[in-house]
Design an enzyme around this catalytic site. Structure first.
Site, PDB file in Angstrom:
ATOM      1  N   TYR A 156       0.843  -1.195   0.000  1.00  0.00           N
ATOM      2  CA  TYR A 156       0.000   0.000   0.000  1.00  0.00           C
ATOM      3  C   TYR A 156       0.877   1.243   0.000  1.00  0.00           C
ATOM      4  CZ  TYR A 156      -3.577   3.380   1.304  1.00  0.00           C
ATOM      5  OH  TYR A 156      -4.405   4.496   1.311  1.00  0.00           O
ATOM      6  N   SER A 212      -6.024   1.566  -4.608  1.00  0.00           N
ATOM      7  CA  SER A 212      -6.173   2.981  -4.273  1.00  0.00           C
ATOM      8  C   SER A 212      -4.816   3.684  -4.270  1.00  0.00           C
ATOM      9  CB  SER A 212      -6.883   3.069  -2.931  1.00  0.00           C
ATOM     10  OG  SER A 212      -7.556   4.281  -2.852  1.00  0.00           O
ATOM     11  N   ASP A 227     -17.572   4.469  -7.339  1.00  0.00           N
ATOM     12  CA  ASP A 227     -16.416   4.768  -6.485  1.00  0.00           C
ATOM     13  C   ASP A 227     -16.280   6.287  -6.425  1.00  0.00           C
ATOM     14  OD1 ASP A 227     -12.920   3.688  -6.277  1.00  0.00           O
ATOM     15  OD2 ASP A 227     -14.102   5.151  -5.146  1.00  0.00           O
ATOM     16  N   HIS A 272     -15.678   1.934  -3.917  1.00  0.00           N
ATOM     17  CA  HIS A 272     -14.242   1.900  -3.621  1.00  0.00           C
ATOM     18  C   HIS A 272     -13.835   0.585  -2.972  1.00  0.00           C
ATOM     19  CE1 HIS A 272     -10.389   3.771  -3.331  1.00  0.00           C
ATOM     20  NE2 HIS A 272     -10.326   3.633  -2.029  1.00  0.00           N
TER      21      HIS A 272
HETATM   22  O1  LIG Z   1      -9.986  10.137   1.807  1.00  0.00           O
HETATM   23  C1  LIG Z   1      -9.987   9.388   2.745  1.00  0.00           C
HETATM   24  N1  LIG Z   1      -8.967   8.569   3.056  1.00  0.00           N
HETATM   25  C2  LIG Z   1      -7.820   8.479   2.176  1.00  0.00           C
HETATM   26  C3  LIG Z   1      -8.166   7.591   0.989  1.00  0.00           C
HETATM   27  O2  LIG Z   1      -9.221   6.987   0.935  1.00  0.00           O
HETATM   28  N2  LIG Z   1      -7.273   7.500  -0.004  1.00  0.00           N
HETATM   29  C4  LIG Z   1      -5.982   8.165  -0.071  1.00  0.00           C
HETATM   30  C5  LIG Z   1      -5.495   7.921  -1.490  1.00  0.00           C
HETATM   31  C6  LIG Z   1      -6.572   7.183  -2.204  1.00  0.00           C
HETATM   32  C7  LIG Z   1      -7.480   6.620  -1.148  1.00  0.00           C
HETATM   33  C8  LIG Z   1      -7.058   5.209  -0.732  1.00  0.00           C
HETATM   34  O3  LIG Z   1      -5.860   4.933  -0.697  1.00  0.00           O
HETATM   35  O4  LIG Z   1      -7.961   4.437  -0.331  1.00  0.00           O
HETATM   36  O5  LIG Z   1     -11.053   9.244   3.606  1.00  0.00           O
HETATM   37  C9  LIG Z   1     -12.000  10.327   3.591  1.00  0.00           C
HETATM   38  C10 LIG Z   1     -11.614  11.270   4.702  1.00  0.00           C
HETATM   39  C11 LIG Z   1     -12.288  11.210   5.925  1.00  0.00           C
HETATM   40  C12 LIG Z   1     -11.941  12.089   6.927  1.00  0.00           C
HETATM   41  C13 LIG Z   1     -10.922  13.008   6.721  1.00  0.00           C
HETATM   42  C14 LIG Z   1     -10.226  13.046   5.510  1.00  0.00           C
HETATM   43  C15 LIG Z   1     -10.583  12.164   4.494  1.00  0.00           C
END
Ligand SMILES: O=C(NCC(=O)N1CCC[C@H]1C(=O)O)OCc1ccccc1
Length: 723
Positions: free
Chosen positions: A480, A561, A652, A694
């Protein structure tokens, strides 16, 4: 493999954007509109192509059958208590979603409280969040459709299980936090999109800005909810609510991205003369005290005795520590548990009145301890196996707690730890057996390989016992590498099937960017140092080849992701090193990710192309912008990219599908269709799912179907044979 006939996709050469003086083309920008007929046609053409490839992946049905039967074993979550009842989640094996049960006591006949499987006939409605009131009279729960992040909150009265009329819409990135008087709960939401009613929530790409915290009064319409806080000066801010164990304080954490840092405000609810009701219809926010008003560090509330608080923090402690402060003297902080010089203090929760259950991560394995709340001193170390502890379920007023344990070769055990008489008694509360899985046939080992800069990277390797290190084995390498997320051991039915029937060695590399060694490890794989993630992953692959586990043509890499970005970047940088690549819902357009849904929150790990310095980090590894035909100097010939499957889904709204669609079109053009006798015979395909998102909330059948598709594709591409 005979060359595939790829669908042609229009290239709009007129789309050129100027980034700080550099002109960057974006010929597939039109793929960013999910509602455009041309995009729907592009998707249909890709689905047809992928179906034709998957038809020839012979192991698909055997995989589907074997994964189904291995998944078909009962699974439980740790029991948790509310009021004088017990609650727990359970899946009999193949249910689309786990069911929430309740019991009067641990021996009583359990009864179903909420069965998400009754909420849709195809399992596309899932439980996103839930909270049971302190007196166990009400269950408030948030439902998502088709895997979208959007949530609708409903309420059930527990004694008659009747669904109440309360319905809250446009909830997102929210918990549910009851006040202890059970009059209602705090939650987070966004303003309804302007044409909100007729969007298919989860397929839109617009940016989520201006998060708000509300309080809902039970039994009323959402329009009566009180707006507790929002911040129009800071549209990226997001708000999380928490009420202390004594019900006295509301704590609000404020974040503006994904870094482990937050502001922390609190409101003494008992000081509100007319209670929360006095704020109905008024436009004033709740009166918050700003305990922490910077983003220097993360602060997590652990417990309090009146105004004396204990927090878990990484303030001056990248591996975290426990600190104490009296709200009456908010500048004098003391350490309760100092930062450990090597291990990460991951969690702490109060149990048995004045004790703490503390969980450390040490070289990616968990250690559980009982400590004294007041002094922080160590009382007992629980000896758990090598693996992951999760789901620690404890209450301050109880003298026993539960925790779940899993690892690569342990499907799942729930332990009960009794603290009533001094030293802890740990007993197996529930252990699931998986028919057809014999753990003695496998071995799981942890190695540490050097990355390009010499940094030692941990990696778990799971294989059938006694394999010869002759480079002959198909190998699946997963990682990851971001957002302070650690990949700790877990049981994967599909990977066990791959190992058992296709001889696959499966590996997990704990590359930088994760939280495995605390905030320094996270930072070492972020922003200007993001390339470290790719170097680590490539070094892991080279280790597996040089140690004799596998060879490039038999090596498949997989990530999701941010891990999908990892895969996209690594096949661009080292197309010769892998035989197959599986990228799930990847972030592939690093110049534009911040424009869609919650992408703006990820600039904490990536930076943003609107900033010149950060643009130059991003353009160097952005998967979409670094696809080029590979040329091998020594043989003076074209090598080709690995067989590649990009996976995404129409709902997603975490990582919108446009990332995968644009990369797919680009790879097919640059590597295949723009070249007469293209050497690219390895397929470059997309698996685009409908009524899916997602990943969170995916029903069991969709999990199985996707695993059968992607792993039968892998098996064919690395020439793995079924035994
Ligand atoms: O975006 C994310 N998390 C990061 C995320 O889901 N990412 C980051 C990169 C792409 C994707 C993944 O790797 O699942 O969760 C939503 C959130 C909630 C509260 C505060 C900030 C953000």
């Amino acid at each position: 493999k005979d060359r595939l006939q790829y669908p042609l996709a229009r290239r709009d050469e007129s789309v050129v954007e100027d980034y700080h003086g550099l002109k960057i083309k974006d010929p597939y920008r039109w793929l960013e509109d999910p509602d455009a007929e041309e995009v729907k046609e592009f998707v249909q053409n890709q689905v047809r192509l992928t179906d034709s490839v998957l038809e020839n992946c012979e192991t698909k049905e055997k995989l589907r059958h074997n994964i189904t039967s291995l998944i078909d074993h009962p699974r439980y979550g740790s029991p948790f208590r509310r009021g004088d009842k017990y609650f727990y989640f359970h899946n009999t094996g193949l249910q689309a979603h786990s069911v929430l049960y309740m019991q009067g006591d641990l021996e009583a006949e359990p009864e179903v409280l909420l069965d998400p499987n009754t909420l849709s006939d195809d399992g596309t409605v899932s439980l996103n969040t839930f909270s049971i009131s302190e007196d166990a009279k009400y269950l408030a729960y948030g439902l998502s459709s088709s895997g979208s992040d959007w949530v609708a909150i409903k309420v059930i009265k527990i004694d008659d299980k009747k669904v109440e009329p309360d319905t809250l819409s446009w909830v997102k990135f929210s918990g549910i936090t009851w006040t202890h008087d059970t009059k209602g709960f705090f939650y987070g939401r966004y303003p309804a999109p302007k044409d909100g009613e007729d969007i298919d929530a989860g397929t839109e790409t617009n940016s989520n800005l201006y998060h708000e915290m509300y309080y809902h009064f039970l039994g009323t319409d959402q329009s009566q909810d009180i707006l507790c806080w929002r911040d129009h000066e800071n549209p990226k801010y997001m708000f999380g609510a928490e009420v202390t164990d004594d019900g006295k304080y509301l704590f609000m954490s404020i974040g503006e991205g994904c870094d482990p840092v937050n502001k922390l405000y609190y409101c003494d609810l008992s000081s509100l003369s007319g209670g929360l009701e006095s704020f109905r219809g008024s436009s004033t926010f709740l009166p918050f005290v700003k305990l922490i008003d910077t983003f220097d560090a993360q602060y997590i509330v652990i417990s309090n005795d009146d105004s004396l608080f204990t927090f878990l923090t990484n303030k001056d402690a990248p591996k975290y520590k426990l600190v104490r402060v009296d709200l009456k003297e908010p500048t004098s902080w003391t350490d309760v548990i100092e930062e450990h010089e090597k291990d990460v203090l991951e969690s702490a929760c109060v149990v048995n009145r004045n004790q703490l259950v503390v969980c450390y991560m040490s070289d990616v394995k968990h250690i559980l301890q009982i400590r004294d709340l007041e002094s922080g001193s160590l009382l007992h170390q629980l000896d758990v196996d090598i693996g992951s502890v999760s789901d620690v379920s404890a209450r301050r007023k109880d003298n026993a707690f539960f925790f779940s344990f899993t690892s690569y070769l342990t499907p799942g055990v729930i332990y009960k730890c009794d603290l009533a008489n001094g030293s802890p008694e740990v007993k197996v509360f529930r252990e699931v057996a998986v028919p057809g899985f014999d753990r003695e046939a496998f071995q799981a080992t942890q190695v540490f390989f050097p990355s390009k800069d010499g940094t030692k990277i941990p990696m778990f390797i799971v294989a059938k016992k006694g394999i010869k290190l002759d480079g002959s084995h198909p190998c699946l390498l997963y990682a990851y590498g971001g957002f302070n997320i650690s990949i700790t051991p877990s049981f994967s039915a599909s990977r066990i099937v791959l190992s058992k029937h296709l001889g696959v060695v499966f590996c997990f590399a704990n590359i930088r960017g994760g939280g495995e060694y605390g905030e320094e490890w996270h930072k070492a794989g972020s922003l200007a140092k993001k390339q470290n993630c790719f170097d680590d992953f490539i070094s892991g692959a080279e280790y597996l080849v040089s140690a004799g586990y596998t060879q490039p043509s038999k090596l498949c890499i997989e990530g999701g992701s941010n891990g999908g970005l990892l895969i996209g970047a690594c096949i661009n940088q080292r197309p010769d090193l892998f035989g197959c690549a599986l990228a799930h819902v990847g972030v592939m357009d690093m110049l534009r990710f911040h424009k869609f849904t919650i992408g703006h929150a990820w600039t904490s790990d990536y930076g943003c192309s609107e900033n010149e310095k950060e643009f130059h980090w991003l353009i160097k590894y952005s998967p979409l912008h670094n696809v080029k035909r590979p040329w091998e100097q020594q043989t003076d010939s074209l090598v080709q990219y690995p067989s590649t499957m990009l996976l995404t889904a129409d709902h997603d709204d975490r990582v919108v599908p446009l990332h995968s669609l644009k990369l797919l079109a680009t790879m097919q053009h640059v590597l295949c269709t723009s070249l007469e006798n293209s050497p690219q015979t390895n397929p470059i395909i997309g698996r685009i799912e409908v009524k899916a998102g997602h990943g969170a909330g995916r029903p069991t059948q969709k999990i199985i179907d996707e695993a059968a598709d992607r792993y039968s594709f892998m098996a064919k591409m690395v020439n793995a044979t079924w035994t």
